[in-house]
Design an enzyme around this catalytic site. Structure first.
Site, mmCIF file in Angstrom:
data_model
loop_
_atom_site.group_PDB
_atom_site.id
_atom_site.type_symbol
_atom_site.label_atom_id
_atom_site.label_comp_id
_atom_site.label_asym_id
_atom_site.label_seq_id
_atom_site.Cartn_x
_atom_site.Cartn_y
_atom_site.Cartn_z
ATOM 1 N N ASP A 47 -0.872 -30.844 -46.223
ATOM 2 C CA ASP A 47 -0.447 -29.635 -46.186
ATOM 3 C C ASP A 47 0.638 -29.531 -45.360
ATOM 4 O OD1 ASP A 47 -3.032 -29.476 -44.635
ATOM 5 O OD2 ASP A 47 -1.398 -28.242 -43.530
ATOM 6 N N GLU A 102 -13.106 -37.442 -46.401
ATOM 7 C CA GLU A 102 -12.098 -38.304 -45.862
ATOM 8 C C GLU A 102 -12.317 -39.428 -45.486
ATOM 9 O OE1 GLU A 102 -9.732 -34.844 -43.111
ATOM 10 O OE2 GLU A 102 -12.128 -35.058 -42.556
HETATM 11 N N1 ADE Z 1 -5.829 -30.628 -41.070
HETATM 12 C C1 ADE Z 1 -5.197 -30.514 -42.024
HETATM 13 N N2 ADE Z 1 -4.319 -29.605 -42.157
HETATM 14 C C2 ADE Z 1 -4.180 -28.901 -40.986
HETATM 15 C C3 ADE Z 1 -3.534 -27.896 -40.477
HETATM 16 N N3 ADE Z 1 -2.540 -27.173 -41.299
HETATM 17 N N4 ADE Z 1 -3.864 -27.512 -39.382
HETATM 18 C C4 ADE Z 1 -5.039 -28.012 -38.660
HETATM 19 N N5 ADE Z 1 -5.536 -29.137 -38.988
HETATM 20 C C5 ADE Z 1 -5.208 -29.661 -40.256
#
Ligand code: ADE
Length: 255
Positions: free
Chosen positions: A221, A20
Site C-alpha cells: 500500500d 506473509e
Molecule cells: N505494513 C504494511 N503497510 C503498512 C503501513 N501503511 N503502515 C505500517 N505498516 C504497514
C-alpha cells in the site's frame, strides 16, 4: 561463497501474519511444533539447491513488542542441537518513496524505529540500548541475496513481483494511513523507503545477540488514505506468492 564462516544450516523466518510466509509449512518436512503461551514455532527440513537445511518459522503478530518476543523465542530455538544461525523477517510494507509500487520488493540495508524518541537524553530516533539511530544489516549477506534476486526479477523469473530496491525501512507501532504522516516521516528520516511495524524491533534483538539478520518486505500500500483497503486486498493475493519469494531468497543465500 560468504567470506565470514557461517553455517546457514538452521534459518529462522518470521513474519507478522501467516499470509506473509504463505505455504511455507507445506514445504517443510518432519515439522515439529513448539508452543510458548500463544506463540507456535514450527521447525522442519527443506532442500535448497540440493542442500538439506532446517527452518524454524513463526508469525509474531503485529508490532514491536510481538516482534521482539517472537525473535527472542526464535533465537533460542534449536533443531537437532543446531542453533539458528541467520534470521529473516519478511512480509508487507507501506511505501514512503514515491517510486515504489505494489509488489515492489525492498530489502533493508538499515532499519530505524520511527517512534523512538528519548529526547532530551538521546537524539531523536536513537535506541538507548545500542546508542544508535539505525541498525545496519551485514553488507556481505545483503549483497549475497540482492544481486541474484535482482537478476531473477529482470529475467522475469517470478513475474508478479515488481522491482527490487535496498535502503532504509522504518518501524513503529503505527499503521501509517495519512499523506501528512508520510510527509512528516520523509522530512524527518532521510532516504526512507518504506514503513512497517516489526523489522527494527526484530533487528535490534538479533543485533544485540550478534546474529545476522535481514528484513525483506513487499509493498502492499501507499501508506496513504487508501492504505487499509489496499493492504487487505493485497494480502489476499500476496499469501499465494509469499513463499515463492522466500524460496528464491533462500536459493540466493545458500548459493
Ligand atoms: N505494513 C504494511 N503497510 C503498512 C503501513 N501503511 N503502515 C505500517 N505498516 C504497514
Amino acid at each position: 561463497m560468504l567470506k565470514k564462516k557461517r553455517n546457514l544450516s538452521h534459518i529462522g523466518i518470521l513474519s507478522a501474519m501467516p499470509e506473509e510466509v504463505g505455504v511455507i509449512l507445506d514445504n517443510l518436512k518432519f515439522v515439529k511444533k513448539s508452543s510458548f503461551g500463544d506463540i507456535d514455532l514450527f521447525s522442519g527440513e527443506i532442500v535448497i539447491n540440493t542442500k538439506k537445511i532446517y527452518i524454524t518459522t513463526a508469525w509474531s503478530g503485529w508490532g514491536k513488542v510481538s516482534a521482539a518476543r517472537a525473535t527472542t523465542r526464535l533465537l533460542s530455538s534449536k533443531i537437532k542441537d543446531l542453533p539458528v544461525d541467520f534470521v529473516l523477517f519478511t512480509g508487507v510494507a507501506g511505501a514512503i518513496d514515491k517510486d515504489l509500487r505494489q509488489w515492489d520488493i525492498v530489502i533493508a540495508e538499515s532499519v530505524i524505529q520511527h517512534d523512538m524518541d528519548a529526547r532530551p537524553l538521546f537524539e531523536k530516533f536513537v535506541i538507548p540500548a545500542i546508542k544508535s539511530q539505525k541498525i545496519f544489516a551485514d553488507k556481505e549477506i545483503l549483497e549475497k541475496v540482492y544481486s541474484p534476486l535482482k537478476e531473477k526479477l529482470l529475467n522475469n523469473k517470478f513475474k508478479i513481483f515488481g522491482k527490487l530496491s535496498k535502503g532504509l525501512i522504518a518501524t513503529g507501532d503505527m499503521f501509517i494511513s495519512e499523506k501528512i504522516k508520510i510527509k512528516q516521516l520523509s522530512r524527518d528520516i532521510d532516504g526512507l523507503l518504506a514503513v512497517e511495524m516489526e523489522g527494527a524491533a526484530f533487528a535490534q534483538v538479533a543485533h544485540q545477540e550478534n546474529l545476522d539478520w535481514l528484513v525483506m518486505r513487499v509493498i502492499s500500500d501507499g501508506a496513504d488514505e487508501n492504505a487499509h483497503d489496499d493492504f487487505n486486498a493485497f494480502l489476499n493475493k500476496y499469501k499465494l506468492h509469499s513463499f515463492e519469494l522466500i524460496k528464491v531468497f533462500l536459493e540466493s543465500l545458500l548459493d
